[in-house]
Design an enzyme around this catalytic site. Structure first.
Site, PDB file in Angstrom:
ATOM      1  N   LYS A   1       0.819  -1.217   0.000  1.00  0.00           N
ATOM      2  CA  LYS A   1       0.000   0.000   0.000  1.00  0.00           C
ATOM      3  C   LYS A   1       0.853   1.268   0.000  1.00  0.00           C
ATOM      4  O   LYS A   1       0.365   2.346  -0.331  1.00  0.00           O
ATOM      5  CB  LYS A   1      -0.984  -0.020   1.152  1.00  0.00           C
ATOM      6  CG  LYS A   1      -2.070  -1.067   0.930  1.00  0.00           C
ATOM      7  CD  LYS A   1      -3.252  -0.943   1.847  1.00  0.00           C
ATOM      8  CE  LYS A   1      -4.374  -1.862   1.418  1.00  0.00           C
ATOM      9  NZ  LYS A   1      -4.017  -3.290   1.577  1.00  0.00           N
TER      10      LYS A   1
HETATM   11  C1  LIG Z   1      -4.662  -4.348   0.918  1.00  0.00           C
HETATM   12  C2  LIG Z   1      -3.925  -5.642   0.816  1.00  0.00           C
HETATM   13  C3  LIG Z   1      -4.257  -6.618  -0.150  1.00  0.00           C
HETATM   14  C4  LIG Z   1      -5.439  -6.474  -1.089  1.00  0.00           C
HETATM   15  O1  LIG Z   1      -5.226  -5.515  -2.083  1.00  0.00           O
HETATM   16  P1  LIG Z   1      -6.459  -4.904  -2.917  1.00  0.00           P
HETATM   17  O2  LIG Z   1      -5.875  -3.863  -3.770  1.00  0.00           O
HETATM   18  O3  LIG Z   1      -7.420  -4.366  -1.890  1.00  0.00           O
HETATM   19  O4  LIG Z   1      -7.046  -6.025  -3.683  1.00  0.00           O
HETATM   20  C5  LIG Z   1      -3.482  -7.769  -0.225  1.00  0.00           C
HETATM   21  N1  LIG Z   1      -2.452  -7.975   0.627  1.00  0.00           N
HETATM   22  C6  LIG Z   1      -2.110  -7.078   1.576  1.00  0.00           C
HETATM   23  C7  LIG Z   1      -0.982  -7.382   2.502  1.00  0.00           C
HETATM   24  C8  LIG Z   1      -2.823  -5.871   1.703  1.00  0.00           C
HETATM   25  O5  LIG Z   1      -2.479  -4.981   2.654  1.00  0.00           O
END
Ligand SMILES: *Cc1c(COP(=O)(O)O)cnc(C)c1O
Length: 438
Positions: free
Chosen positions: A107
């Protein structure tokens, strides 16, 4: 470039407005009026380019002349001052490690870009933007560290007291400076309700410019296409592979939607595997053509525990609401917690590689896809969305090993928590926000 709403009733806006607004007034998600395209010659010129150069080339197409190229280039260097390693597991299987940023999860790619873009746009408007977020963990920490020290912005984040892990709490409460953490005596739903009330409070919105920075913001989505472009060109250059499969551990489907953008832009990206846990609303849609979201189920891969994914509206939009057309690019595969644990063990036994649960779901989905006789020879890239140190409990329940903690995590654990404890009534949030400097 102009951006319009997936619901098609709001008027089209500039990237600045789409970024500062987040959600369109008609409740839709902003999408670019057309997906920019790289010609094969332009793609060939990017082969061998650094991550940041590829990021710059993509960003420039979306941003146009809204930001001068020198400023954009500095911004990109400032966003991505960490590596994006691609690790080879066997001849045609790779892991793209998206967890080398400050909060050890992918993120960071979206949040850091959004934060800097918001800062630039806010300065142009001579405004101070207050980012208000309710978080149950990961998103809040990426936002906190993304906006840390960015001029013309500040962050107020609400998290439920006692309901986030110690590591998450350290990440939420130690950024300092322009980042304020509110520890709410309540649960995540209380935090979300309070934030929603703030956005519709006319008195508050007279004195503050509030924005949400959540995962539906178009400026969090665009930068996630960078690492698809990068990996697809690296595989070509280093190993001679073209159009690799991408297995994407999915929750709100922002990550996968960004992959679709990269493919449409003309990068050599093959098929996608939408890897989910038991929360399989999208997987079922791709197979059956019926969208029938179920209530959220708790699993080992907690960041993917989403019953009704927010970015699905964009994904559908890009495939004209046609599940068969989506199915030509994307295979959906759901993985159980049992399989996830078994995969953490087998990946360690076979490759000596430690995967946290989200990565393991994606790895297992790629394996299952290949084992059913599809593209067995084709190269495949597993997107690894978090560092193993973030999910120690799940890993230690599957493996009998000690996991090394990266040094920036040690430093983080030593920092002093700074949070304001408040009750779960809206009045307490309003009085905190009214008490901030104007
Ligand atoms: C947010 C997240 C996801 C999912 O990603 P999306 O873009 O919401 O599909 C997968 N793995 C981790 C560790 C995350 O923090």
């Amino acid at each position: 470039m102009i951006y319009f709403s997936t619901n098609k009733t709001s008027i089209p806006v500039s990237l600045k407005k789409a970024t500062l607004e987040g959600l369109a007034p008609d409740g839709g998600l902003y999408v670019p009026s057309e997906i920019p395209h790289f010609s094969p010659e332009e793609i060939a010129l990017l082969e061998g380019a650094s991550f940041n150069n590829i990021a710059f080339a993509i960003a420039k197409k979306f941003i146009g002349t809204d930001i001068p190229p020198d400023q954009l280039s500095d911004m990109i260097d400032n966003c991505y001052n960490f590596d994006t390693p691609i690790v080879q597991l066997n001849s045609n299987t790779f892991v793209e490690e998206l967890f080398c940023g400050p909060t050890l999860a992918f993120k960071d790619y979206g949040a850091r870009f959004l934060a800097r873009l918001t800062g630039i746009f806010a300065a142009e408007e001579d405004k101070l933007i207050t980012v208000l977020v309710a978080t149950s963990g990961d998103t809040g920490s990426a936002v906190a560290y993304g906006f840390q020290g960015i001029a013309n912005t500040r962050v107020v984040l609400l998290y439920p007291s006692g309901k986030v892990s110690h590591l998450q709490e350290q990440q939420l409460t130690t950024a300092g400076g322009n980042v304020h953490a509110l520890e709410v005596k309540g649960d995540f739903d209380d935090c979300q309700r309070m934030v929603k009330e703030a956005f519709v409070d006319p008195f508050l919105n007279k004195s503050l410019t509030l924005t949400s920075a959540n995962s539906i913001n178009i400026s969090r989505l665009i930068p996630q296409s960078f690492y698809y472009g990068w990996a697809s060109l690296q595989l070509k250059e280093r190993y001679g592979y073209n159009n690799p499969l991408f297995s994407v551990p999915s929750g709100n489907y922002g990550n996968l939607t960004a992959g679709v953008l990269a493919k449409r832009m003309g990068f050599p990206v093959g098929r996608f595997i939408a890897a989910s846990n038991a929360n399989d609303s999208v997987t079922r849609y791709i197979d059956e053509g019926r969208y029938d979201p179920h209530p959220t189920i708790t699993t080992l891969s907690t960041a993917m525990d989403v019953g009704n994914p927010s970015n699905f509206a964009r994904l559908r939009y890009f495939y004209h609401n046609d599940h068969a057309s989506m199915g030509r690019d994307i295979t959906g595969i759901a993985i159980s917690d049992e399989e996830t644990k078994a995969t953490i063990r087998s990946a360690y036994d076979r490759f000596g590689y430690v995967m946290e649960p989200h990565t393991a779901v994606a790895f297992r989905a790629l394996e299952r896809y290949r084992n059913s006789g599809n593209d067995a020879e084709k190269s495949g890239i597993v997107l690894s969305t978090a560092h193993p140190a973030k999910f120690l409990d799940a890993i230690e329940s599957a493996l009998d090993i000690e996991i090394g903690i990266p040094s920036n995590l040690h430093e983080l654990m030593e920092k002093k928590k700074s949070a304001t404890l408040i009750g779960s009534g809206y009045k307490e949030l309003a009085s905190f926000l009214n008490g901030l400097d104007q």
